[in-house]
Design an enzyme around this catalytic site. Structure first.
Site, PDB file in Angstrom:
ATOM      1  CG  HIS A 250      16.960 -63.021 -30.048  1.00 37.78           C
ATOM      2  ND1 HIS A 250      15.895 -63.088 -31.143  1.00 37.78           N
ATOM      3  CD2 HIS A 250      17.653 -63.988 -29.988  1.00 37.78           C
ATOM      4  CE1 HIS A 250      16.242 -64.404 -31.697  1.00 37.78           C
ATOM      5  NE2 HIS A 250      17.174 -64.952 -31.023  1.00 37.78           N
TER       6      HIS A 250
ATOM      7  CG  HIS B  50      18.153 -58.219 -35.313  1.00 36.16           C
ATOM      8  ND1 HIS B  50      16.798 -57.912 -36.073  1.00 36.16           N
ATOM      9  CD2 HIS B  50      17.960 -59.401 -34.439  1.00 36.16           C
ATOM     10  CE1 HIS B  50      15.917 -58.781 -35.419  1.00 36.16           C
ATOM     11  NE2 HIS B  50      16.626 -59.863 -34.650  1.00 36.16           N
TER      12      HIS B  50
ATOM     13  CG  ASP C 181      16.368 -54.506 -36.858  1.00 32.56           C
ATOM     14  OD1 ASP C 181      15.339 -53.617 -37.319  1.00 32.56           O
ATOM     15  OD2 ASP C 181      17.108 -55.214 -37.814  1.00 32.56           O
TER      16      ASP C 181
END
Length: 283
Positions: A204, A244, A248
């Protein structure tokens, strides 16, 4: 040449104006002095002194004076800050108590977003709304990246995304991190809903960075800033839902920058190969 002379030389070179004599001989004065200044900075940076930088003298920092150290601290303060950061985190690392294998990972992002996590835990509808908004943002990233290739004929962002997601898959499968405690999933999360996914690293975040970098190349400044703000909000939401770990998200930013750069180098290499092939056909 001692350290003080070196400092004075680099300062004088940086502020000196091109002479009429250079111009009369067809030499670009600004380019000449920029090159000279670059040489002075390279010597400060530790190259050996001598003609053309190939002499047998000691590295220049061994003969620094206090004035030279102050000059470096003022004009090269960013490396100095990182040097202090190195020393600080060496102390932290060597005195830190390791997290035992029976405990969940320590994550500063989770600590910072505890209030948001409590709010979303107590309000599943709000969690679903935030997931839907995040999905809409992912759709915006995807649409823009594909648009640059399919409509505008610029494949760099698409190539970046392909590089990025391929390596994300390799790393995500190689080291499969445990799902964070308190994970708040949602069927509205794109693209997998409540199905399994790779934690390391965040696609993302990386995808948003790739789109934002392309927008900046095209001078679409308002769109780029909008994507950056939405990316920050996305990162906060992912931490708040425990979707996350902090690492990350941080590596996702770096991955976006890295693979955008690699895609640019790939395009340049193919362009050079095409030019060479064209020249060979014409010759």
């Amino acid at each position: 040449m001692n350290g003080a002379t070196l400092t004075q030389c680099s300062s004088a070179v940086l502020h000196r104006r091109p002479s009429n004599k250079l111009a009369a001989n067809g030499v670009n004065g600004d380019s000449y002095y920029r090159a000279a200044a670059k040489g002075a900075v390279e010597i400060i940076g530790g190259k050996k002194m001598g003609n053309g930088g190939s002499g047998n003298g000691r590295a220049s920092f061994l003969s620094w004076t206090l004035q030279d150290a102050v000059y470096v601290a003022r004009h090269h303060w960013i490396p100095c800050v990182f040097a202090m950061g190195l020393l600080f985190f060496m102390g932290v690392e060597y005195t830190l108590r390791m997290v035992p294998d029976s405990s969940p990972p320590f994550d500063l992002g989770f600590i910072a977003t505890r209030p948001l996590h409590r709010l979303l835990s107590s309000s599943p509808q709000l969690n679903t709304l935030f997931a839907a908004l995040n999905t809409a943002f992912v759709g915006m990233q995807t649409a823009y990246i594909l648009w640059t290739w399919l409509i505008e004929g610029r494949p760099r962002a698409t190539i970046s995304a392909l590089f990025m997601f391929t390596f994300r898959g390799i790393l995500g499968y190689s080291t499969q991190l445990p799902l964070p405690q308190g994970f708040l999933g949602s069927g509205m999360d794109f693209p997998v809903g409540n199905v399994s996914f790779f934690l390391f690293y965040s696609g993302h975040v990386a995808g948003s960075v790739i789109a934002s970098l392309d927008m900046r190349r095209m001078h679409r400044w308002e769109m780029a800033w909008l994507f950056d703000v939405l990316n920050v909000l996305q990162a906060v939401r992912l931490l708040g839902t425990r979707g996350h770990y902090t690492i990350d998200l941080a590596v996702g930013v770096g991955a976006g920058i890295l693979f955008d750069s690699l895609a640019g180098k790939y395009e340049q290499s193919k362009s050079k190969m095409g030019s060479a092939a064209k020249e060979s056909l014409l010759s």
